[in-house]
Design a protein around this motif. Structure first.
Motif, PDB file in Angstrom:
ATOM      1  N   LYS A 107       0.833  -1.196   0.000  1.00  0.00           N
ATOM      2  CA  LYS A 107       0.000   0.000   0.000  1.00  0.00           C
ATOM      3  C   LYS A 107       0.872   1.252   0.000  1.00  0.00           C
ATOM      4  O   LYS A 107       1.974   1.249   0.535  1.00  0.00           O
ATOM      5  CB  LYS A 107      -0.895   0.039   1.250  1.00  0.00           C
ATOM      6  CG  LYS A 107      -1.813  -1.143   1.392  1.00  0.00           C
ATOM      7  CD  LYS A 107      -2.939  -1.047   0.432  1.00  0.00           C
ATOM      8  CE  LYS A 107      -3.956  -2.146   0.692  1.00  0.00           C
ATOM      9  NZ  LYS A 107      -5.038  -2.128  -0.236  1.00  0.00           N
ATOM     10  N   GLU A 108       0.354   2.317  -0.612  1.00  0.00           N
ATOM     11  CA  GLU A 108       1.066   3.591  -0.598  1.00  0.00           C
ATOM     12  C   GLU A 108       0.618   4.483   0.551  1.00  0.00           C
ATOM     13  O   GLU A 108       1.394   5.286   1.054  1.00  0.00           O
ATOM     14  CB  GLU A 108       0.859   4.326  -1.919  1.00  0.00           C
ATOM     15  CG  GLU A 108       1.540   3.658  -3.090  1.00  0.00           C
ATOM     16  CD  GLU A 108       1.426   4.478  -4.367  1.00  0.00           C
ATOM     17  OE1 GLU A 108       1.070   5.664  -4.296  1.00  0.00           O
ATOM     18  OE2 GLU A 108       1.688   3.910  -5.429  1.00  0.00           O
ATOM     19  N   LEU A 109      -0.665   4.362   0.949  1.00  0.00           N
ATOM     20  CA  LEU A 109      -1.226   5.220   1.980  1.00  0.00           C
ATOM     21  C   LEU A 109      -1.941   4.385   3.034  1.00  0.00           C
ATOM     22  O   LEU A 109      -2.369   3.268   2.761  1.00  0.00           O
ATOM     23  CB  LEU A 109      -2.246   6.194   1.350  1.00  0.00           C
ATOM     24  CG  LEU A 109      -1.696   7.207   0.354  1.00  0.00           C
ATOM     25  CD1 LEU A 109      -2.842   7.936  -0.327  1.00  0.00           C
ATOM     26  CD2 LEU A 109      -0.785   8.200   1.051  1.00  0.00           C
ATOM     27  N   PRO A 110      -2.105   4.943   4.233  1.00  0.00           N
ATOM     28  CA  PRO A 110      -2.913   4.236   5.231  1.00  0.00           C
ATOM     29  C   PRO A 110      -4.388   4.265   4.844  1.00  0.00           C
ATOM     30  O   PRO A 110      -4.793   5.042   3.977  1.00  0.00           O
ATOM     31  CB  PRO A 110      -2.663   5.032   6.520  1.00  0.00           C
ATOM     32  CG  PRO A 110      -2.136   6.339   6.086  1.00  0.00           C
ATOM     33  CD  PRO A 110      -1.488   6.146   4.757  1.00  0.00           C
TER      34      PRO A 110
ATOM     35  N   LYS B  19      -1.846 -13.690   4.545  1.00  0.00           N
ATOM     36  CA  LYS B  19      -2.022 -14.090   3.152  1.00  0.00           C
ATOM     37  C   LYS B  19      -3.400 -13.673   2.639  1.00  0.00           C
ATOM     38  O   LYS B  19      -3.546 -13.194   1.516  1.00  0.00           O
ATOM     39  CB  LYS B  19      -1.835 -15.600   3.012  1.00  0.00           C
ATOM     40  CG  LYS B  19      -1.787 -16.065   1.576  1.00  0.00           C
ATOM     41  CD  LYS B  19      -1.359 -17.499   1.496  1.00  0.00           C
ATOM     42  CE  LYS B  19       0.141 -17.579   1.737  1.00  0.00           C
ATOM     43  NZ  LYS B  19       0.729 -18.861   1.377  1.00  0.00           N
ATOM     44  N   ALA B  20      -4.423 -13.816   3.468  1.00  0.00           N
ATOM     45  CA  ALA B  20      -5.788 -13.477   3.055  1.00  0.00           C
ATOM     46  C   ALA B  20      -5.967 -11.973   2.850  1.00  0.00           C
ATOM     47  O   ALA B  20      -6.698 -11.547   1.956  1.00  0.00           O
ATOM     48  CB  ALA B  20      -6.785 -13.979   4.093  1.00  0.00           C
ATOM     49  N   HIS B  21      -5.309 -11.160   3.660  1.00  0.00           N
ATOM     50  CA  HIS B  21      -5.461  -9.708   3.567  1.00  0.00           C
ATOM     51  C   HIS B  21      -4.393  -9.054   2.692  1.00  0.00           C
ATOM     52  O   HIS B  21      -4.366  -7.823   2.574  1.00  0.00           O
ATOM     53  CB  HIS B  21      -5.432  -9.077   4.958  1.00  0.00           C
ATOM     54  CG  HIS B  21      -6.621  -9.460   5.777  1.00  0.00           C
ATOM     55  ND1 HIS B  21      -6.512  -9.934   7.061  1.00  0.00           N
ATOM     56  CD2 HIS B  21      -7.939  -9.464   5.486  1.00  0.00           C
ATOM     57  CE1 HIS B  21      -7.714 -10.200   7.518  1.00  0.00           C
ATOM     58  NE2 HIS B  21      -8.599  -9.927   6.578  1.00  0.00           N
ATOM     59  N   GLY B  22      -3.526  -9.845   2.094  1.00  0.00           N
ATOM     60  CA  GLY B  22      -2.487  -9.311   1.213  1.00  0.00           C
ATOM     61  C   GLY B  22      -3.048  -8.873  -0.120  1.00  0.00           C
ATOM     62  O   GLY B  22      -4.248  -8.940  -0.379  1.00  0.00           O
ATOM     63  N   GLY B  23      -2.153  -8.412  -0.982  1.00  0.00           N
ATOM     64  CA  GLY B  23      -2.592  -7.949  -2.297  1.00  0.00           C
ATOM     65  C   GLY B  23      -1.431  -7.872  -3.268  1.00  0.00           C
ATOM     66  O   GLY B  23      -0.318  -8.341  -2.993  1.00  0.00           O
ATOM     67  N   GLN B  24      -1.691  -7.272  -4.416  1.00  0.00           N
ATOM     68  CA  GLN B  24      -0.679  -7.141  -5.454  1.00  0.00           C
ATOM     69  C   GLN B  24       0.202  -5.927  -5.198  1.00  0.00           C
ATOM     70  O   GLN B  24      -0.300  -4.846  -4.925  1.00  0.00           O
ATOM     71  CB  GLN B  24      -1.350  -6.990  -6.818  1.00  0.00           C
ATOM     72  CG  GLN B  24      -2.133  -8.205  -7.255  1.00  0.00           C
ATOM     73  CD  GLN B  24      -1.237  -9.401  -7.519  1.00  0.00           C
ATOM     74  OE1 GLN B  24      -0.161  -9.267  -8.084  1.00  0.00           O
ATOM     75  NE2 GLN B  24      -1.683 -10.570  -7.097  1.00  0.00           N
TER      76      GLN B  24
ATOM     77  N   HIS C 219       3.461  -8.836  -8.092  1.00  0.00           N
ATOM     78  CA  HIS C 219       3.517 -10.078  -7.331  1.00  0.00           C
ATOM     79  C   HIS C 219       2.650  -9.940  -6.095  1.00  0.00           C
ATOM     80  O   HIS C 219       2.473  -8.847  -5.571  1.00  0.00           O
ATOM     81  CB  HIS C 219       4.950 -10.398  -6.896  1.00  0.00           C
ATOM     82  CG  HIS C 219       5.825 -10.872  -7.991  1.00  0.00           C
ATOM     83  ND1 HIS C 219       5.873 -12.182  -8.391  1.00  0.00           N
ATOM     84  CD2 HIS C 219       6.693 -10.221  -8.792  1.00  0.00           C
ATOM     85  CE1 HIS C 219       6.736 -12.301  -9.393  1.00  0.00           C
ATOM     86  NE2 HIS C 219       7.243 -11.119  -9.657  1.00  0.00           N
ATOM     87  N   HIS C 220       2.153 -11.084  -5.611  1.00  0.00           N
ATOM     88  CA  HIS C 220       1.366 -11.076  -4.376  1.00  0.00           C
ATOM     89  C   HIS C 220       2.291 -10.825  -3.196  1.00  0.00           C
ATOM     90  O   HIS C 220       3.384 -11.382  -3.110  1.00  0.00           O
ATOM     91  CB  HIS C 220       0.650 -12.411  -4.184  1.00  0.00           C
ATOM     92  CG  HIS C 220      -0.110 -12.475  -2.899  1.00  0.00           C
ATOM     93  ND1 HIS C 220      -1.370 -11.942  -2.762  1.00  0.00           N
ATOM     94  CD2 HIS C 220       0.209 -12.977  -1.692  1.00  0.00           C
ATOM     95  CE1 HIS C 220      -1.789 -12.119  -1.513  1.00  0.00           C
ATOM     96  NE2 HIS C 220      -0.838 -12.758  -0.860  1.00  0.00           N
ATOM     97  N   VAL C 221       1.823  -9.972  -2.282  1.00  0.00           N
ATOM     98  CA  VAL C 221       2.579  -9.653  -1.079  1.00  0.00           C
ATOM     99  C   VAL C 221       1.648  -9.831   0.109  1.00  0.00           C
ATOM    100  O   VAL C 221       0.487  -9.403   0.065  1.00  0.00           O
ATOM    101  CB  VAL C 221       3.100  -8.200  -1.134  1.00  0.00           C
ATOM    102  CG1 VAL C 221       3.805  -7.821   0.136  1.00  0.00           C
ATOM    103  CG2 VAL C 221       4.019  -8.025  -2.318  1.00  0.00           C
ATOM    104  N   ASP C 222       2.131 -10.448   1.183  1.00  0.00           N
ATOM    105  CA  ASP C 222       1.328 -10.619   2.381  1.00  0.00           C
ATOM    106  C   ASP C 222       1.124  -9.281   3.088  1.00  0.00           C
ATOM    107  O   ASP C 222       1.949  -8.372   2.985  1.00  0.00           O
ATOM    108  CB  ASP C 222       1.995 -11.594   3.344  1.00  0.00           C
ATOM    109  CG  ASP C 222       2.016 -13.011   2.812  1.00  0.00           C
ATOM    110  OD1 ASP C 222       1.302 -13.280   1.833  1.00  0.00           O
ATOM    111  OD2 ASP C 222       2.746 -13.845   3.377  1.00  0.00           O
ATOM    112  N   ALA C 223       0.033  -9.168   3.830  1.00  0.00           N
ATOM    113  CA  ALA C 223      -0.288  -7.947   4.566  1.00  0.00           C
ATOM    114  C   ALA C 223       0.580  -7.853   5.821  1.00  0.00           C
ATOM    115  O   ALA C 223       1.359  -8.761   6.132  1.00  0.00           O
ATOM    116  CB  ALA C 223      -1.758  -7.945   4.943  1.00  0.00           C
ATOM    117  N   SER C 224       0.416  -6.785   6.553  1.00  0.00           N
ATOM    118  CA  SER C 224       1.176  -6.559   7.775  1.00  0.00           C
ATOM    119  C   SER C 224       0.788  -7.572   8.837  1.00  0.00           C
ATOM    120  O   SER C 224      -0.398  -7.720   9.164  1.00  0.00           O
ATOM    121  CB  SER C 224       0.921  -5.141   8.288  1.00  0.00           C
ATOM    122  OG  SER C 224       1.472  -4.981   9.576  1.00  0.00           O
ATOM    123  N   GLY C 225       1.775  -8.249   9.387  1.00  0.00           N
ATOM    124  CA  GLY C 225       1.506  -9.223  10.435  1.00  0.00           C
ATOM    125  C   GLY C 225       1.153  -8.559  11.750  1.00  0.00           C
ATOM    126  O   GLY C 225       0.372  -9.085  12.545  1.00  0.00           O
TER     127      GLY C 225
END
Length: 152
Positions: A43-46, A77-82, A91-97
């Motif tokens: 993400k670029e912004l909150p 993994k579920a909340h991640g995105g491109q 590429h798919h990237v995982d969200a913040s843990g």
């Protein structure tokens, strides 16, 4: 309408209703950094919504309800995105843990989820009852809206 569960309700309507319930209840502890943090490095912004933490908590509670056991890695993994990598392929990237971990900890404090002895978290008895009750009210509201549209 007896026997209504979370599976019987549209996901978006349920998540909105449960997020509103969590906000109204006021028991969910929200960290101080929610207004500045991004939800992942793709993400670029909150998030622009001020209620995004409640919405994420509702989505996580629904996710845990629908599965036997869920850990932070599965939620990432579920909340991640491109990730936009410029001229290179995405590429798919995982969200913040950290965000998902804090959401699970907050839900655990109010008794919606509990630790699973085999690993991860599972829905608690009181959490399942609350989510089913919210699902039932959501279905009832949908039926009332449908009746009003038929009258016109």
């Amino acid at each position: 309408m007896p026997g209504v569960s979370v599976r019987d309700v549209d996901a978006q309507k349920f998540i909105d209703a449960y997020a509103a319930f969590l906000k109204r209840q006021g028991k969910l502890q929200i960290p101080g950094w929610v207004d500045t943090v991004k939800t992942g490095h793709m993400k670029e912004l909150p998030p622009q919504s001020m209620d995004w933490f409640y919405i994420r908590a509702a989505a996580v509670a629904r996710h845990v309800y629908l599965r036997k056991s869920v850990g932070v890695g599965r939620l990432r993994k579920a909340h991640g995105g491109q990730k936009n990598r410029g001229s290179r392929p995405s590429h798919h990237v995982d969200a913040s843990g950290s965000v998902d971990r804090k959401v699970l900890q907050a839900l655990e404090k109010i008794g919606v989820v509990e630790l699973n002895p085999k690993g991860g978290r599972r829905i608690s008895q009181t959490g399942q009852r609350d989510l089913d009750r919210i699902a039932q009210t959501t279905v009832a509201e949908d039926e009332e809206d449908g009746d009003e549209e038929d009258d016109e």
